[in-house]
Design a protein around this motif. Sequence first.
Motif, short mmCIF file in Angstrom:
data_model
loop_
_atom_site.label_atom_id
_atom_site.label_comp_id
_atom_site.label_asym_id
_atom_site.label_seq_id
_atom_site.Cartn_x
_atom_site.Cartn_y
_atom_site.Cartn_z
N SER A 63 -42.30 -9.51 47.39
CA SER A 63 -42.89 -10.44 46.43
C SER A 63 -41.95 -11.60 46.14
O SER A 63 -42.39 -12.74 45.99
N GLU A 64 -40.64 -11.33 46.09
CA GLU A 64 -39.68 -12.42 45.89
C GLU A 64 -39.70 -13.38 47.08
O GLU A 64 -39.64 -14.60 46.88
N ARG A 67 -42.84 -15.40 46.77
CA ARG A 67 -42.73 -16.33 45.65
C ARG A 67 -41.86 -17.52 46.03
O ARG A 67 -42.21 -18.67 45.75
N SER A 68 -40.76 -17.26 46.70
CA SER A 68 -39.88 -18.38 47.09
C SER A 68 -40.54 -19.24 48.16
O SER A 68 -40.40 -20.47 48.15
N THR A 70 -43.78 -19.73 48.47
CA THR A 70 -44.80 -20.51 47.76
C THR A 70 -44.16 -21.66 47.00
O THR A 70 -44.69 -22.78 46.99
N GLU A 71 -43.05 -21.39 46.37
CA GLU A 71 -42.33 -22.44 45.63
C GLU A 71 -41.88 -23.55 46.57
O GLU A 71 -42.01 -24.74 46.26
#
Length: 92
Positions: A63-64, A67-68, A70-71
């Motif tokens: 998930s990290e 998330r990164s 996507t960021e």
Amino acid sequence: MQMEYEDRAPAWEEAEKSKHTARFWYDSKLYETMSCFIAKEEQMRAQAEAKMVKKIALAKHRSEEKRSATEARKNQDTERTFAQAKYICRTG
């Protein structure tokens, strides 16, 4: 009559002792078996817990990463949009 009781008393006592000895042996055998099952249960529980912790850590890591990613994609889109807006303002 008294003699008969005196003769039967040691036999009765021996029978009671053997009964208790057999019961003690049976109980101790059950206890050993039960403790073996308890040890196996604890081992299985520890293994399952370790497996679950590993899965949770892997899910957090994934998930990290997502998330990164996507960021980073959001930042790229923002920069592209800003560059397009700047180009449109310049060229009219």
